[in-house]
Motif scaffolding. Sequence first.
Motif, PDB file in Angstrom:
ATOM      1  N   LEU A 130     -15.136  28.177  16.531  1.00  0.00           N
ATOM      2  CA  LEU A 130     -15.157  27.387  17.763  1.00  0.00           C
ATOM      3  C   LEU A 130     -16.536  26.798  17.983  1.00  0.00           C
ATOM      4  CD1 LEU A 130     -15.454  29.424  21.037  1.00  0.00           C
ATOM      5  CD2 LEU A 130     -15.967  30.441  18.853  1.00  0.00           C
ATOM      6  N   ASP A 131     -16.557  25.687  18.714  1.00  0.00           N
ATOM      7  CA  ASP A 131     -17.796  25.158  19.268  1.00  0.00           C
ATOM      8  C   ASP A 131     -17.949  25.846  20.613  1.00  0.00           C
ATOM      9  OD1 ASP A 131     -18.372  23.388  17.211  1.00  0.00           O
ATOM     10  OD2 ASP A 131     -17.384  21.693  18.167  1.00  0.00           O
ATOM     11  N   LEU A 132     -18.980  26.674  20.742  1.00  0.00           N
ATOM     12  CA  LEU A 132     -19.205  27.353  22.017  1.00  0.00           C
ATOM     13  C   LEU A 132     -19.354  26.328  23.128  1.00  0.00           C
ATOM     14  CD1 LEU A 132     -21.761  30.053  20.893  1.00  0.00           C
ATOM     15  CD2 LEU A 132     -19.472  30.482  21.773  1.00  0.00           C
ATOM     16  N   PRO A 133     -18.962  26.656  24.351  1.00  0.00           N
ATOM     17  CA  PRO A 133     -19.200  25.751  25.470  1.00  0.00           C
ATOM     18  C   PRO A 133     -20.682  25.370  25.530  1.00  0.00           C
ATOM     19  CG  PRO A 133     -17.747  27.515  26.151  1.00  0.00           C
ATOM     20  CD  PRO A 133     -18.224  27.860  24.768  1.00  0.00           C
ATOM     21  N   GLY A 134     -20.926  24.070  25.624  1.00  0.00           N
ATOM     22  CA  GLY A 134     -22.293  23.559  25.634  1.00  0.00           C
ATOM     23  C   GLY A 134     -22.766  23.083  24.270  1.00  0.00           C
ATOM     24  N   PHE A 135     -21.937  23.234  23.235  1.00  0.00           N
ATOM     25  CA  PHE A 135     -22.345  22.883  21.877  1.00  0.00           C
ATOM     26  C   PHE A 135     -21.251  22.086  21.173  1.00  0.00           C
ATOM     27  CE2 PHE A 135     -24.531  26.743  23.053  1.00  0.00           C
ATOM     28  CZ  PHE A 135     -25.847  26.474  22.695  1.00  0.00           C
ATOM     29  N   LEU A 168     -20.134  41.293  22.829  1.00  0.00           N
ATOM     30  CA  LEU A 168     -18.684  41.417  22.982  1.00  0.00           C
ATOM     31  C   LEU A 168     -18.195  42.770  22.454  1.00  0.00           C
ATOM     32  CD1 LEU A 168     -17.659  37.815  21.969  1.00  0.00           C
ATOM     33  CD2 LEU A 168     -17.037  38.916  24.124  1.00  0.00           C
ATOM     34  N   ALA A 169     -18.690  43.169  21.293  1.00  0.00           N
ATOM     35  CA  ALA A 169     -18.261  44.439  20.703  1.00  0.00           C
ATOM     36  C   ALA A 169     -18.711  45.627  21.545  1.00  0.00           C
ATOM     37  CB  ALA A 169     -18.799  44.569  19.285  1.00  0.00           C
ATOM     38  N   SER A 170     -19.874  45.503  22.201  1.00  0.00           N
ATOM     39  CA  SER A 170     -20.314  46.612  23.059  1.00  0.00           C
ATOM     40  C   SER A 170     -19.493  46.684  24.342  1.00  0.00           C
ATOM     41  CB  SER A 170     -21.804  46.477  23.384  1.00  0.00           C
ATOM     42  OG  SER A 170     -22.036  45.408  24.275  1.00  0.00           O
ATOM     43  N   GLY A 172     -25.374  31.867  30.012  1.00  0.00           N
ATOM     44  CA  GLY A 172     -25.966  33.149  29.639  1.00  0.00           C
ATOM     45  C   GLY A 172     -25.029  33.997  28.805  1.00  0.00           C
ATOM     46  N   LEU A 173     -25.528  35.149  28.433  1.00  0.00           N
ATOM     47  CA  LEU A 173     -24.783  36.071  27.581  1.00  0.00           C
ATOM     48  C   LEU A 173     -23.452  36.474  28.207  1.00  0.00           C
ATOM     49  CD1 LEU A 173     -25.110  37.647  24.907  1.00  0.00           C
ATOM     50  CD2 LEU A 173     -26.148  39.478  26.223  1.00  0.00           C
ATOM     51  N   ASP A 174     -23.465  36.869  29.462  1.00  0.00           N
ATOM     52  CA  ASP A 174     -22.226  37.293  30.123  1.00  0.00           C
ATOM     53  C   ASP A 174     -21.244  36.140  30.287  1.00  0.00           C
ATOM     54  OD1 ASP A 174     -22.829  40.042  30.478  1.00  0.00           O
ATOM     55  OD2 ASP A 174     -24.132  39.541  32.166  1.00  0.00           O
ATOM     56  N   GLU A 175     -21.760  34.974  30.665  1.00  0.00           N
ATOM     57  CA  GLU A 175     -20.871  33.818  30.886  1.00  0.00           C
ATOM     58  C   GLU A 175     -20.196  33.389  29.588  1.00  0.00           C
ATOM     59  OE1 GLU A 175     -23.824  34.022  34.118  1.00  0.00           O
ATOM     60  OE2 GLU A 175     -24.080  33.894  31.951  1.00  0.00           O
ATOM     61  N   ILE A 212     -15.522  33.368  25.740  1.00  0.00           N
ATOM     62  CA  ILE A 212     -14.939  33.712  24.437  1.00  0.00           C
ATOM     63  C   ILE A 212     -13.723  34.615  24.618  1.00  0.00           C
ATOM     64  CG2 ILE A 212     -15.344  34.992  22.289  1.00  0.00           C
ATOM     65  CD1 ILE A 212     -18.257  33.952  22.393  1.00  0.00           C
ATOM     66  N   ALA A 213     -13.830  35.590  25.501  1.00  0.00           N
ATOM     67  CA  ALA A 213     -12.686  36.483  25.768  1.00  0.00           C
ATOM     68  C   ALA A 213     -11.504  35.690  26.323  1.00  0.00           C
ATOM     69  CB  ALA A 213     -13.095  37.589  26.732  1.00  0.00           C
ATOM     70  N   ALA A 214     -11.763  34.763  27.254  1.00  0.00           N
ATOM     71  CA  ALA A 214     -10.693  33.930  27.815  1.00  0.00           C
ATOM     72  C   ALA A 214     -10.101  33.012  26.741  1.00  0.00           C
ATOM     73  CB  ALA A 214     -11.229  33.104  28.985  1.00  0.00           C
ATOM     74  N   PHE A 215     -10.935  32.519  25.845  1.00  0.00           N
ATOM     75  CA  PHE A 215     -10.474  31.689  24.730  1.00  0.00           C
ATOM     76  C   PHE A 215      -9.508  32.476  23.848  1.00  0.00           C
ATOM     77  CE2 PHE A 215     -11.341  30.631  20.209  1.00  0.00           C
ATOM     78  CZ  PHE A 215     -10.809  29.354  20.164  1.00  0.00           C
ATOM     79  N   LEU A 216      -9.879  33.707  23.494  1.00  0.00           N
ATOM     80  CA  LEU A 216      -9.000  34.540  22.672  1.00  0.00           C
ATOM     81  C   LEU A 216      -7.725  34.915  23.420  1.00  0.00           C
ATOM     82  CD1 LEU A 216     -11.685  36.808  20.963  1.00  0.00           C
ATOM     83  CD2 LEU A 216     -10.345  34.969  19.903  1.00  0.00           C
TER      84      LEU A 216
END
Length: 193
Positions: free
Chosen positions: A88-93, A140-142, A105-108, A113-117
């Motif tokens: 995927l192209d991350l949001p903003g890229f 994400l894994a943590s 940020g990291l959380d956003e 990504i979680a919503a995408f999946l």
Amino acid sequence: MEKTELIFFIIGVFMTLGGAAFVYWLVYQIPPSPFTQEHTILIKDFTIHYSVQGQGPPVLLIHGLGASLHCWTELAPLLAAKHKVIALDLPGFGNSSKLTNHKYGLDEQADRIAAFLDALQIDECFLVGNSMGGNLALWLASLKPLRFPKIAVIAPAFHPKLAPKFTAYLGMFARPASWLFGRPLAEHLHRQT
């Protein structure tokens, strides 16, 4: 210079330039993209650009800062032999939305990504991330170790959320440790190899 020498010189110059142009074309031609099926999906105000290829257990490829899904053109086909590869192209890229009134940020980004999946109905997948994408994969894994049972990171970026608090105090030892061990250790390793 005689007329025949001049003719051969000119022919030699043109052959050299033509050969250089051919080598340049061979080396720098853009390889065809392995992402033949590219899609978009709307997630939390963002249009996310992505590609899917292959069959099998899903693997999500997360690119680094300033990159796009096309940084995976070499790796994706190899993984697609045994996996369903989603890049995927991350949001903003890349070709995804770049909304100025949102945080990245990291959380956003992890939430996106979680919503995408979720939208792709993928409950469990492997993660591969590079640089900033490696940082996101680790985060994400943590947060959800059962959803992301295996990850691979390539030169992951560092975020304080990923390290225990006491590591902040270890920085004061960096310069002395570098001075004490850096050069002697490097010299020792060079002698060994």
